[in-house]
Write a protein that holds these residues in place. Structure first.
Motif, PDB file in Angstrom:
ATOM      1  N   LEU A 141      -9.413   7.953 -10.318  1.00  0.00           N
ATOM      2  CA  LEU A 141     -10.432   6.862  -9.955  1.00  0.00           C
ATOM      3  C   LEU A 141      -9.579   5.542  -9.460  1.00  0.00           C
ATOM      4  CD1 LEU A 141     -13.009   5.714  -9.992  1.00  0.00           C
ATOM      5  CD2 LEU A 141     -12.986   5.360 -12.374  1.00  0.00           C
ATOM      6  N   ILE A 142      -8.677   5.402 -10.174  1.00  0.00           N
ATOM      7  CA  ILE A 142      -8.108   3.876  -9.888  1.00  0.00           C
ATOM      8  C   ILE A 142      -7.124   4.038  -8.631  1.00  0.00           C
ATOM      9  CG2 ILE A 142      -8.573   3.178 -12.274  1.00  0.00           C
ATOM     10  CD1 ILE A 142      -5.582   3.445 -12.697  1.00  0.00           C
ATOM     11  N   ARG A 143      -6.539   5.210  -8.453  1.00  0.00           N
ATOM     12  CA  ARG A 143      -5.611   5.286  -7.345  1.00  0.00           C
ATOM     13  C   ARG A 143      -5.940   4.490  -6.204  1.00  0.00           C
ATOM     14  NH1 ARG A 143      -0.973   7.785  -5.703  1.00  0.00           N
ATOM     15  NH2 ARG A 143      -0.770   8.911  -7.624  1.00  0.00           N
ATOM     16  N   PRO A 144      -7.077   4.904  -5.452  1.00  0.00           N
ATOM     17  CA  PRO A 144      -7.602   4.319  -4.181  1.00  0.00           C
ATOM     18  C   PRO A 144      -7.889   2.845  -4.330  1.00  0.00           C
ATOM     19  CG  PRO A 144      -8.776   6.550  -4.554  1.00  0.00           C
ATOM     20  CD  PRO A 144      -8.073   5.969  -5.811  1.00  0.00           C
ATOM     21  N   VAL A 145      -8.146   2.284  -5.631  1.00  0.00           N
ATOM     22  CA  VAL A 145      -8.519   0.855  -5.687  1.00  0.00           C
ATOM     23  C   VAL A 145      -7.272   0.224  -5.675  1.00  0.00           C
ATOM     24  CG1 VAL A 145      -9.370  -0.700  -7.509  1.00  0.00           C
ATOM     25  CG2 VAL A 145     -10.510   1.555  -7.165  1.00  0.00           C
ATOM     26  N   VAL A 146      -6.240   0.733  -6.361  1.00  0.00           N
ATOM     27  CA  VAL A 146      -4.982   0.149  -6.531  1.00  0.00           C
ATOM     28  C   VAL A 146      -4.355   0.017  -4.932  1.00  0.00           C
ATOM     29  CG1 VAL A 146      -2.431   0.116  -7.262  1.00  0.00           C
ATOM     30  CG2 VAL A 146      -4.521   0.511  -8.904  1.00  0.00           C
ATOM     31  N   GLU A 147      -4.351   1.033  -4.341  1.00  0.00           N
ATOM     32  CA  GLU A 147      -4.016   1.087  -2.885  1.00  0.00           C
ATOM     33  C   GLU A 147      -4.691   0.066  -2.035  1.00  0.00           C
ATOM     34  OE1 GLU A 147      -2.247   5.871  -2.853  1.00  0.00           O
ATOM     35  OE2 GLU A 147      -4.520   5.398  -2.189  1.00  0.00           O
ATOM     36  N   ARG A 198     -11.983  -9.591   9.470  1.00  0.00           N
ATOM     37  CA  ARG A 198     -11.272  -8.526   9.117  1.00  0.00           C
ATOM     38  C   ARG A 198      -9.881  -8.237   9.936  1.00  0.00           C
ATOM     39  NH1 ARG A 198     -14.441  -4.737  10.559  1.00  0.00           N
ATOM     40  NH2 ARG A 198     -15.840  -4.625   8.935  1.00  0.00           N
ATOM     41  N   ASP A 199     -10.186  -8.394  11.145  1.00  0.00           N
ATOM     42  CA  ASP A 199      -8.921  -8.119  12.103  1.00  0.00           C
ATOM     43  C   ASP A 199      -8.062  -9.348  11.701  1.00  0.00           C
ATOM     44  OD1 ASP A 199     -10.068  -5.960  12.884  1.00  0.00           O
ATOM     45  OD2 ASP A 199     -10.667  -6.926  14.839  1.00  0.00           O
ATOM     46  N   LEU A 200      -8.348 -10.698  11.622  1.00  0.00           N
ATOM     47  CA  LEU A 200      -7.528 -11.750  11.291  1.00  0.00           C
ATOM     48  C   LEU A 200      -6.876 -11.903  10.143  1.00  0.00           C
ATOM     49  CD1 LEU A 200      -9.572 -14.411  13.289  1.00  0.00           C
ATOM     50  CD2 LEU A 200      -7.172 -13.794  13.946  1.00  0.00           C
ATOM     51  N   PHE A 201      -7.625 -11.449   9.091  1.00  0.00           N
ATOM     52  CA  PHE A 201      -7.229 -11.382   7.690  1.00  0.00           C
ATOM     53  C   PHE A 201      -6.136 -10.339   7.713  1.00  0.00           C
ATOM     54  CE2 PHE A 201     -11.311 -13.053   5.838  1.00  0.00           C
ATOM     55  CZ  PHE A 201     -10.818 -14.421   5.894  1.00  0.00           C
ATOM     56  N   ALA A 202      -6.367  -9.222   8.438  1.00  0.00           N
ATOM     57  CA  ALA A 202      -5.326  -8.161   8.195  1.00  0.00           C
ATOM     58  C   ALA A 202      -3.955  -8.593   9.037  1.00  0.00           C
ATOM     59  CB  ALA A 202      -5.605  -6.965   8.887  1.00  0.00           C
ATOM     60  N   GLU A 203      -4.245  -9.279  10.051  1.00  0.00           N
ATOM     61  CA  GLU A 203      -3.145  -9.615  11.079  1.00  0.00           C
ATOM     62  C   GLU A 203      -2.046 -10.782  10.297  1.00  0.00           C
ATOM     63  OE1 GLU A 203      -4.745 -10.874  14.563  1.00  0.00           O
ATOM     64  OE2 GLU A 203      -5.777  -8.795  14.997  1.00  0.00           O
ATOM     65  N   HIS A 204      -2.785 -11.823   9.798  1.00  0.00           N
ATOM     66  CA  HIS A 204      -2.177 -12.852   9.471  1.00  0.00           C
ATOM     67  C   HIS A 204      -2.260 -13.330   8.021  1.00  0.00           C
ATOM     68  CE1 HIS A 204      -1.641 -13.864  13.618  1.00  0.00           C
ATOM     69  NE2 HIS A 204      -2.845 -13.686  13.721  1.00  0.00           N
ATOM     70  N   GLY A 205      -3.228 -12.361   7.055  1.00  0.00           N
ATOM     71  CA  GLY A 205      -3.233 -13.106   5.830  1.00  0.00           C
ATOM     72  C   GLY A 205      -4.469 -13.979   5.750  1.00  0.00           C
ATOM     73  N   ARG A 222      -3.589  -3.429  -2.991  1.00  0.00           N
ATOM     74  CA  ARG A 222      -2.292  -3.713  -2.395  1.00  0.00           C
ATOM     75  C   ARG A 222      -1.908  -3.528  -1.082  1.00  0.00           C
ATOM     76  NH1 ARG A 222       2.010  -3.963  -5.780  1.00  0.00           N
ATOM     77  NH2 ARG A 222       3.218  -2.642  -4.587  1.00  0.00           N
ATOM     78  N   GLU A 223      -2.980  -3.029  -0.229  1.00  0.00           N
ATOM     79  CA  GLU A 223      -2.845  -2.766   1.199  1.00  0.00           C
ATOM     80  C   GLU A 223      -2.330  -4.060   1.880  1.00  0.00           C
ATOM     81  OE1 GLU A 223      -5.881  -0.735   4.192  1.00  0.00           O
ATOM     82  OE2 GLU A 223      -6.736  -2.491   3.450  1.00  0.00           O
ATOM     83  N   HIS A 224      -3.000  -5.346   1.515  1.00  0.00           N
ATOM     84  CA  HIS A 224      -2.263  -6.390   1.873  1.00  0.00           C
ATOM     85  C   HIS A 224      -2.239  -7.353   0.746  1.00  0.00           C
ATOM     86  CE1 HIS A 224      -1.956 -10.298   3.848  1.00  0.00           C
ATOM     87  NE2 HIS A 224      -1.978  -9.847   5.249  1.00  0.00           N
ATOM     88  N   ILE A 225      -1.131  -7.579   0.001  1.00  0.00           N
ATOM     89  CA  ILE A 225      -1.099  -7.979  -1.142  1.00  0.00           C
ATOM     90  C   ILE A 225      -1.814  -9.383  -1.169  1.00  0.00           C
ATOM     91  CG2 ILE A 225       0.650  -9.147  -2.866  1.00  0.00           C
ATOM     92  CD1 ILE A 225       0.827  -6.322  -2.790  1.00  0.00           C
TER      93      ILE A 225
END
Length: 207
Positions: free
Chosen positions: A99-105, A27-34, A108-111
């Motif tokens: 309903l879909i707003r949190p899913v879209v966000e 989780r941390d590495l994917f968030a940091e570097h994709g 797209r949090e890390h494209i």
């Protein structure tokens, strides 16, 4: 008095601890570097496990990404369902968008991670356990949309299920297509809202 549950043994506790370390590291590495900027060896090193041990929990980097993203997807659906319930009584459109707003966000949090996750769910092996769990979450989202549409007096149950499939396809395209990548979340959600409105409009005009 004995409880109805067997105590968890030390071996099982150790397995759970390793899985949690792997999950946290991924989780941390994917968030940091994709996802493209991370190797399974880096995840194993961060989790302080041998690479062979890591492969006992997930045999590929894609599976590790799915494992991580499934948790976020589930939380986004939970948040969306709660928001949809709060928007009840405003017709079908606004609860569906809620309903879909949190899913879209979340997607797209890390494209890069979000696009790869959705691609893996659609084109990967559906019997792989983590993909199977992700597909079940996608089904839960679609079922949630179906339930909201079925509350609309102008949409029958069969049409609600079909329309929900169309709407989830709209979400998928709008969150992964290159043309949308540099738009803000609000712009993407507004565009999705317009597409859903146009999709539902014929049912309301025919009423």
């Amino acid at each position: 008095m004995r409880s109805g549950h067997m105590p968890i043994g030390r071996r099982e506790l150790a397995k759970q601890a390793k899985r949690e370390r792997i999950m946290t590291a991924a989780r941390d590495l994917f968030a940091e570097h994709g996802v493209d900027g991370v190797t399974t060896q880096q995840i194993a090193d961060r989790a302080d496990v041998a690479i062979g041990t890591l492969y006992l929990y997930a045999s590929t980097k894609a599976e590790l990404l799915i494992m991580v993203q499934n948790e976020k997807f589930a939380a986004a659906i939970d948040d969306g369902l709660a928001a949809a319930n709060a928007a009840a009584g405003q017709g079908a459109l606004e609860p569906v968008v809620a309903l879909i707003r949190p899913v879209v966000e979340y997607v797209r949090e890390h494209i890069e991670n979000g696009r790869t996750y959705l691609h893996e769910l659609v084109f990967g092996d559906p019997v792989e356990p983590y993909r199977n769990a992700g597909l079940a979450l996608a089904g839960r989202l679609e079922d949630g949309v179906t339930g909201l549409l079925a509350q609309d007096d102008h949409i029958d149950a069969a049409d609600a299920a079909t329309l929900a499939r169309v709407i989830t396809a709209i979400i998928h395209l709008s969150t992964t297509a290159t043309v949308y990548l540099h738009r803000s979340d609000e712009a993407v959600i507004a565009d999705i809202r317009d597409q859903i409105h146009a999709t539902l409009a014929p049912h309301h005009r025919a009423a």
